[in-house]
Design a protein around this motif. Structure first.
Motif, PDB file in Angstrom:
ATOM      1  N   UNK A 301       0.832  -1.200   0.000  1.00 57.67           N
ATOM      2  CA  UNK A 301       0.000   0.000   0.000  1.00 57.67           C
ATOM      3  C   UNK A 301       0.869   1.253   0.000  1.00 57.67           C
ATOM      4  N   UNK A 302       1.882   1.284   0.848  1.00 58.98           N
ATOM      5  CA  UNK A 302       2.762   2.449   0.936  1.00 58.98           C
ATOM      6  C   UNK A 302       3.468   2.690  -0.397  1.00 58.98           C
ATOM      7  N   UNK A 303       3.962   1.614  -1.010  1.00 53.05           N
ATOM      8  CA  UNK A 303       4.680   1.743  -2.280  1.00 53.05           C
ATOM      9  C   UNK A 303       3.751   2.246  -3.380  1.00 53.05           C
ATOM     10  N   UNK A 304       2.567   1.664  -3.463  1.00 56.34           N
ATOM     11  CA  UNK A 304       1.633   2.043  -4.527  1.00 56.34           C
ATOM     12  C   UNK A 304       1.120   3.462  -4.317  1.00 56.34           C
ATOM     13  N   UNK A 305       0.858   3.847  -3.057  1.00 59.10           N
ATOM     14  CA  UNK A 305       0.412   5.216  -2.790  1.00 59.10           C
ATOM     15  C   UNK A 305       1.454   6.221  -3.259  1.00 59.10           C
ATOM     16  N   UNK A 306       2.730   5.890  -3.080  1.00 56.26           N
ATOM     17  CA  UNK A 306       3.798   6.774  -3.568  1.00 56.26           C
ATOM     18  C   UNK A 306       3.744   6.887  -5.092  1.00 56.26           C
ATOM     19  N   UNK A 307       3.593   5.765  -5.768  1.00 57.28           N
ATOM     20  CA  UNK A 307       3.570   5.804  -7.227  1.00 57.28           C
ATOM     21  C   UNK A 307       2.301   6.453  -7.754  1.00 57.28           C
TER      22      UNK A 307
END
Length: 453
Positions: A301-307
Motif C-alpha cells: 500500500x505504501x509503495x503504490x500510494x507513492x507511485x
C-alpha cells in the motif's frame, strides 16, 4: 515560512499516523482492559466506538474551525487535547472514565485530522508536489492502521494495556512543538461567527446515523437522517455563514470525490478488518501473528500510494481510480474464494486489494480538495475526512451483518464495481496544479444559498 518548513510534511504525516493508529491499537488490549476495569461484554465495545463516533461526528466541524481559527492553532490544539485524553485513558481507574477519555481522544483527532489536510492544500500548491504530499499522507494513515495490532500487542505484552494510551503523551508533546516550529503563524480568518445551528444538527446527525447503523437501531438511524435533513435546510436557507459552504458542493470533481470516499471507506474496511478476522478465526492466527500476516499488504500500500502520487499529474484522477477500483474488485472476488492456507488463498488477494487502495485513496483525497479556495481548505478537508471515516464505520456495520467471509468479500467487490463506474464522474486530468484557490471552471458563483429573512 520558517527555516523548519521542511518539517511540514513529516508533521502532517505523523499526525495522520497517530489518528489512524489509535483507531486500531486498542483492539488487541481489549481482553486485558475488560479484566482490569470490569467491563461488561457490551460495554467493552464502547472503548472502540466512543473514539470512532466522535472522530467521525466532529470532523466537519473541525474542518470549518480550522478555516476560522487557523490551521496551526487547530492542529496544535487537537494534538494537545488528544495527548491529554490519552493520559486520562492510560490512568483511568474505572470503565466510565476510560470511555469518556476515548470520546475526548476522538474529538481531538477530529480537530487535527482536517487541519492536516488544510496544511497540505495550502503548503503544497504545485500539482506534482501536492500529489506527492497526499500520497505520503495517505501512506502514513495506512501504516498507522496496520501498525495498530503489532504495536498494541507488543505494548500490552511487554508493559501493560495502559501504555497503549500513555505512549501518545510524549508523541503528542513532540508534535505540538514541531507544529509551532514548522507552521507559519495563523493569519486572521474570515470574520464569521460559527454556524452553531449547523454545527449542532450536522454533528449530532452524523453521530446518530453512524451509531444507529453500528448498533442496528432503526430509530436512531431515522433520527440521524432527520437531523441531517435539518442540517441541509439550515445550510441552504438559514445560515448567514454556513458550516458547509455550498460552493464546495458545486464543482463536480470534488463533490464526486467526496461521494466516492464514502463508498471507498466501506470497501477498504473489508481488507483491514475482515481479513484480520479471517486469519484469526479461520486460520487460527494470534492477533499479533495476524498483524504480521497483513504486513505485506501494508508495505505494498505504501509503495503504490507513492507511485499514485507520481502518476496523478500525468494520468489524472479518473484513470487511477478506475485502475484501483478494478484491483479492489478483483482482489476481493479472489479473497472470497480463499482456501485454508495463507500463501494459497490470502496473500495474493490482499496484495491486490492493497494495490487498489493505494491507487484510489490518495487520488480521491487530492481530487476532493483540488482547486478549493484557501479560506475553505479546512472545511474541504473535513468533508473528505468525514466521508471516508463515515464510510468505514457504516461499511463495517453493514458488512458485519453479512453471513460468511465469502459473502462479505463479494459485497466489498460489488462496492469496487460501483467505484469503477463512478470514476467516470472525475476529471480526466488532475486540475490541482493551479493550487489552492486555483482551478478553472468553478461553477459555484451561481449557486448561492437563499437565506431566510
Amino acid at each position: 515560512m520558517p527555516r523548519t518548513a521542511w518539517l511540514v510534511l513529516p508533521l502532517v504525516c505523523a499526525c495522520q499516523f497517530v489518528v489512524i493508529l489509535d483507531a486500531s491499537i486498542v483492539n488487541v488490549a481489549l481482553p486485558s482492559i475488560r479484566r482490569d476495569l470490569g467491563f461488561t461484554p457490551t460495554g467493552l465495545a464502547w472503548v472502540v466506538d466512543a473514539y470512532l463516533l466522535t472522530l467521525a461526528g466532529f470532523m466537519l466541524l473541525g474542518g470549518r474551525a480550522a478555516d476560522l481559527a487557523g490551521r496551526r492553532r487547530l492542529l496544535a490544539g487537537g494534538v494537545l487535547l488528544f495527548a491529554l485524553a490519552s493520559l486520562a485513558a492510560g490512568l483511568a481507574p474505572t470503565a466510565g472514565v476510560l470511555v469518556a477519555a476515548r470520546a475526548v481522544q476522538g474529538l481531538g483527532a477530529a480537530l487535527l485530522a482536517p487541519a492536516t489536510l488544510a496544511v497540505i492544500s495550502t503548503a503544497f500548491t504545485a500539482g506534482a508536489a501536492r500529489a506527492r504530499a497526499f500520497g505520503a499522507w495517505s501512506a502514513a494513515g495506512g501504516v498507522g492502521g496496520m501498525a495498530g495490532a503489532l504495536a498494541g500487542g507488543a505494548l500490552t505484552t511487554a508493559l501493560s494495556w495502559r501504555w497503549v494510551f500513555l505512549v501518545n503523551v510524549p508523541i503528542g508533546a513532540a508534535l505540538v512543538a514541531v507544529a509551532f516550529a514548522a507552521l507559519p503563524g495563523d493569519r486572521p480568518g474570515p470574520r464569521e461567527r460559527l454556524d452553531v445551528l449547523g454545527a449542532v444538527t450536522g454533528t449530532a446527525g452524523l453521530a446518530a446515523l453512524i451509531y444507529g447503523v453500528m448498533r442496528g437501531h432503526g430509530g436512531t438511524v431515522a433520527a440521524g437522517l432527520g437531523l441531517l435533513a435539518v442540517f441541509a435546510v439550515v445550510e441552504w436557507r438559514v445560515a448567514a455563514a454556513p458550516m458547509l459552504p455550498l460552493r464546495l458542493l458545486a464543482r463536480r470533481g470534488p463533490a464526486a470525490a467526496d461521494a466516492m470516499l464514502l463508498l471507498f471507506g466501506a470497501a477498504a474496511i473489508g481488507l483491514w478488518y475482515f481479513s484480520s478476522l479471517l486469519l484469526q478465526n479461520v486460520l487460527g492466527y494470534s492477533a499479533l501473528r495476524a498483524g504480521l500476516g497483513q504486513t505485506p499488504a501494508a508495505v505494498l500500500f505504501v509503495v503504490v500510494a507513492h507511485w499514485a502520487a507520481v502518476l496523478l499529474p500525468r494520468l489524472g484522477p479518473r484513470v487511477l481510480v478506475l485502475c484501483g477500483s478494478v484491483c479492489l474488485t478483483a482482489g476481493f472476488a479472489w479473497l472470497s474464494r480463499a482456501g485454508t492456507g495463507y500463501l494459497a488463498g490470502v496473500l495474493g488477494p490482499t496484495l491486490l486489494v492493497a494495490a487498489g487502495i493505494g491507487l484510489v485513496f490518495p487520488t480521491l483525497m487530492a481530487a476532493a480538495t483540488a482547486g478549493v479556495p484557501e479560506g475553505d481548505a479546512g472545511t474541504a478537508g473535513g468533508l473528505a475526512s468525514t466521508a471516508s471515516q463515515a464510510g468505514s464505520s457504516i461499511g463495517l456495520a453493514l458488512l458485519a451483518t453479512v453471513d460468511g467471509f465469502d459473502r462479505v468479500f463479494l459485497a466489498a467487490a460489488g462496492i469496487g464495481v460501483v467505484l469503477a463506474v463512478a470514476s467516470t464522474l472525475l476529471p480526466r486530468r488532475e486540475n490541482a496544479g493551479a493550487g489552492v484557490g486555483g482551478g478553472s471552471g468553478d461553477t459555484s458563483a451561481g449557486l448561492q444559498p437563499r437565506r431566510a429573512a
